[in-house]
Design an enzyme around this catalytic site. Structure first.
Site, PDB file in Angstrom:
ATOM      1  N   ALA A 211       0.808  -1.224   0.000  1.00 21.10           N
ATOM      2  CA  ALA A 211       0.000   0.000   0.000  1.00 21.10           C
ATOM      3  C   ALA A 211       0.839   1.271   0.000  1.00 21.10           C
ATOM      4  CB  ALA A 211      -0.924  -0.033   1.206  1.00 21.10           C
TER       5      ALA A 211
ATOM      6  N   ASN B 279       1.365  -3.703   7.617  1.00 22.60           N
ATOM      7  CA  ASN B 279       2.375  -4.398   6.809  1.00 22.60           C
ATOM      8  C   ASN B 279       3.348  -3.414   6.169  1.00 22.60           C
ATOM      9  OD1 ASN B 279       1.724  -7.401   6.602  1.00 22.60           O
ATOM     10  ND2 ASN B 279      -0.271  -6.425   6.419  1.00 22.60           N
TER      11      ASN B 279
ATOM     12  N   HIS C 199      -0.937   6.674   4.377  1.00 24.93           N
ATOM     13  CA  HIS C 199       0.419   6.393   4.862  1.00 24.93           C
ATOM     14  C   HIS C 199       1.330   7.552   4.481  1.00 24.93           C
ATOM     15  CE1 HIS C 199      -0.794   2.339   5.766  1.00 24.93           C
ATOM     16  NE2 HIS C 199      -1.147   2.119   4.519  1.00 24.93           N
TER      17      HIS C 199
END
Ligand SMILES: NC(=O)c1ccc[n+]([C@@H]2O[C@H](COP(=O)([O-])OP(=O)(O)OC[C@H]3O[C@@H](n4cnc5c(N)ncnc54)[C@H](O)[C@@H]3O)[C@@H](O)[C@H]2O)c1
Length: 272
Positions: free
Chosen positions: A125, A192, A222
């Site tokens: 991601a 992750n 993020h």
């Protein structure tokens, strides 16, 4: 064409299988396993080319495939990754947090050499792992701030001992600050990306992680800040969550499919 096996038939596994089945990836999905049999059956029902549903994970590891894609859980990596490599299969791992346990990382590192096999970790991601790898010897600090809607954080191990009540959060609130190594244990299905950043910078500074619960967002955001002798960079990714699993970002699925295309195809490879 490469023959592919799939371990885990949830949000990521299903979309990868559909991409193979539709011909977007030049591969053949021949075997699948999920410890919830209904999930394997549901997945198979969506495919034109029906794979074999194996009765257990050992039969998947031993199946005549070239590559096994893990899209299940950190436990699935801990319990099966070594035997998959021992069975002379390459392995793509999505539950990357498992590799921040140094003993697992070392075991898989050695197994790749011993059995001449490869482990692939898609970028998931986030973006920028190529940059982090390139500058790792010159890094002074690297931090990740992950912001998610509280419903995407629900069920994490962290809440077993924390007094934070996600239901009561009404404004953007930092719920966790710590190391990537600890974060992947406390939020195994959420972070992750922290593991990927750590592994890309392995041997350099430790990755610091902050997790924010924001009821006003419907994205998985993020933000990475890296600084050192080389200069600095900031990366912000605002991900749309997968419709079938709000913890998983759409980009993580697309990145796995792109990684698979790179492994299976014979095209010009763009980017490091
Ligand atoms: N690398 C990344 O950027 C990234 C991004 C998102 C998710 N993930 C990870 O990828 C994995 C799959 O994500 P998802 O969204 O598809 O999850 P999901 O919950 O939708 O699906 C997981 C499936 O795997 C099965 N499963 C779990 N443990 C298993 C085991 N030990 N053996 C066999 N089957 C097992 C479950 O029954 C389920 O059907 C998760 O661990 C998730 O944390 C990684």
């Amino acid at each position: 064409m490469k023959r592919v096996g799939l371990l885990g038939c949830g949000a990521i596994g299903t979309d990868i299988a559909l991409a193979i089945d539709s011909g977007k990836v030049p591969a053949k999905l021949t075997h699948v396993y999920d410890f919830t049999k209904k999930s394997s059956e549901l997945l198979a029902s969506k495919l034109q080319n029906k794979p074999v549903i194996t009765e257990n994970v050992g039969l998947l590891a031993a199946a005549p495939v070239d590559l096994i894609i893990e899209a299940a859980s950190q436990d699935a990596v801990r319990d099966n990754a070594l035997s998959i490599l021992q069975n002379r299969k390459d392995l793509m791992i999505m539950s990357v947090g498992a590799l921040l346990d140094e003993s697992i990382y070392d075991i898989l590192f050695d197994a790749c050499k011993d059995f001449n096999k490869k482990v692939y970790l898609p970028s998931g991601a986030i973006l920028g792992l190529d940059g982090i790898r390139s500058v790792k010897e010159e890094l002074n600090s690297i931090t990740l701030v992950t912001t998610k809607n509280p419903r995407a954080l629900k069920g994490a191990k962290f809440f077993e001992t924390s007094e934070i009540d996600l239901e009561k959060i009404s404004t953007s609130t930092t719920i966790y600050e710590g190391s990537a190594q600890e974060a992947v244990k406390l939020f195994p299905a959420n972070i992750n990306v922290a593991a990927l950043i750590s592994l890309a910078g392995i041997g350099s500074v430790a990755t610091k992680v902050r997790i924010v619960a924001d009821p006003m967002t419907n994205k998985n955001i993020h933000e990475i800040e890296a600084e050192g002798k080389f200069g600095k960079f900031s990366i912000k990714v605002e991900n749309i969550p997968s419709q079938s699993n709000p913890k998983t970002s759409r980009l993580a699925i697309l990145s796995a499919i792109e990684c698979l295309k790179k492994i299976c195809g014979s095209e010009i490879n763009i980017g490091t």
